[in-house]
Write a protein that holds these residues in place. Sequence first.
Motif, short mmCIF file in Angstrom:
data_model
loop_
_atom_site.label_atom_id
_atom_site.label_comp_id
_atom_site.label_asym_id
_atom_site.label_seq_id
_atom_site.Cartn_x
_atom_site.Cartn_y
_atom_site.Cartn_z
N GLU A 115 0.83 -1.21 0.00
CA GLU A 115 0.00 0.00 0.00
C GLU A 115 0.86 1.26 0.00
OE1 GLU A 115 -0.41 -2.57 2.29
OE2 GLU A 115 -2.06 -3.46 1.13
N MET A 116 1.94 1.25 0.79
CA MET A 116 2.83 2.41 0.84
C MET A 116 3.46 2.67 -0.53
SD MET A 116 4.91 1.75 4.41
CE MET A 116 6.23 2.86 3.97
N LEU A 117 3.91 1.61 -1.18
CA LEU A 117 4.56 1.78 -2.48
C LEU A 117 3.58 2.26 -3.53
CD1 LEU A 117 6.92 -1.33 -2.49
CD2 LEU A 117 7.52 1.06 -2.04
N GLN A 118 2.35 1.74 -3.47
CA GLN A 118 1.34 2.17 -4.45
C GLN A 118 0.93 3.61 -4.20
OE1 GLN A 118 -1.64 -0.87 -3.92
NE2 GLN A 118 -0.66 -2.24 -5.39
N GLY A 131 4.55 7.62 -8.91
CA GLY A 131 5.78 7.95 -9.63
C GLY A 131 6.44 6.76 -10.28
N THR A 132 5.67 5.70 -10.50
CA THR A 132 6.24 4.46 -11.02
C THR A 132 6.90 4.66 -12.38
OG1 THR A 132 4.55 3.24 -9.81
CG2 THR A 132 5.72 2.04 -11.51
N ALA A 133 6.26 5.39 -13.27
CA ALA A 133 6.84 5.60 -14.61
C ALA A 133 8.17 6.35 -14.50
CB ALA A 133 5.87 6.37 -15.49
N ARG A 134 8.23 7.33 -13.64
CA ARG A 134 9.46 8.10 -13.44
C ARG A 134 10.55 7.20 -12.86
NH1 ARG A 134 11.13 10.22 -8.93
NH2 ARG A 134 12.64 11.89 -8.88
N ILE A 135 10.21 6.41 -11.86
CA ILE A 135 11.20 5.52 -11.22
C ILE A 135 11.73 4.51 -12.22
CG2 ILE A 135 11.46 3.66 -9.52
CD1 ILE A 135 9.44 5.29 -7.75
N PHE A 136 10.83 3.87 -12.98
CA PHE A 136 11.27 2.88 -13.94
C PHE A 136 12.06 3.52 -15.08
CE2 PHE A 136 8.18 0.19 -11.80
CZ PHE A 136 8.86 -1.01 -11.74
N GLY A 137 11.68 4.70 -15.48
CA GLY A 137 12.42 5.41 -16.52
C GLY A 137 13.85 5.70 -16.09
N PHE A 138 14.01 6.23 -14.87
CA PHE A 138 15.35 6.50 -14.36
C PHE A 138 16.12 5.22 -14.09
CE2 PHE A 138 13.93 10.90 -13.52
CZ PHE A 138 15.02 11.57 -14.07
N ALA A 139 15.43 4.18 -13.64
CA ALA A 139 16.11 2.89 -13.41
C ALA A 139 16.71 2.37 -14.71
CB ALA A 139 15.13 1.87 -12.82
N PHE A 140 15.95 2.50 -15.82
CA PHE A 140 16.50 2.06 -17.10
C PHE A 140 17.66 2.96 -17.52
CE2 PHE A 140 16.89 1.97 -21.70
CZ PHE A 140 17.21 0.63 -21.85
N LEU A 141 17.55 4.25 -17.30
CA LEU A 141 18.64 5.16 -17.63
C LEU A 141 19.92 4.77 -16.89
CD1 LEU A 141 19.74 7.80 -18.93
CD2 LEU A 141 18.95 8.97 -16.87
N TRP A 142 19.81 4.48 -15.59
CA TRP A 142 20.99 4.09 -14.82
C TRP A 142 21.52 2.73 -15.25
CZ3 TRP A 142 23.36 7.99 -13.42
CH2 TRP A 142 22.73 9.10 -12.87
#
Length: 136
Positions: A44-47, A51-62
């Motif tokens: 529940e906290m994570l949901q 900002g999931t799209a932002r997190i996954f976008g930056f994760a792929f960038l890194w």
Amino acid sequence: MKPELINFPAVFVAAIACFILGALWYSPLLFGKAWMEENGFTTEMLQAKGGTARIFGFAFLWSLVMSFNLAAFLAADGVTLSFATLAGFLAGFGWAASGLFMVGLFEYRSTRYMLINGGYVTVALVAMGVILGLWR
């Protein structure tokens, strides 16, 4: 380093492999539940944070930055698959995981937490080394 020896499609594929491995590593199939416990997270906290799209976008960038960095170290004549795999392991365990453990000690993180995260970066960099070593 010989920039002309950097295989950019291989760099991209290695980054995708790192990203997919992370999705699997931090999923309930592997270490997701333990990782959540160590961080005090609930689903529940994570949901709620969003900002999931932002997190996954930056994760792929890194992931891409990690892959390119390893490819740059491997951009030399005579690099073999075994050397590329060893380089991935040494970068993962010797640099990344060791750094995570050092920071984790000062943050009073548990060994379990450090093993989960350090294990991921080590395995991810070994996988990248294999891909970059095979696709030369």
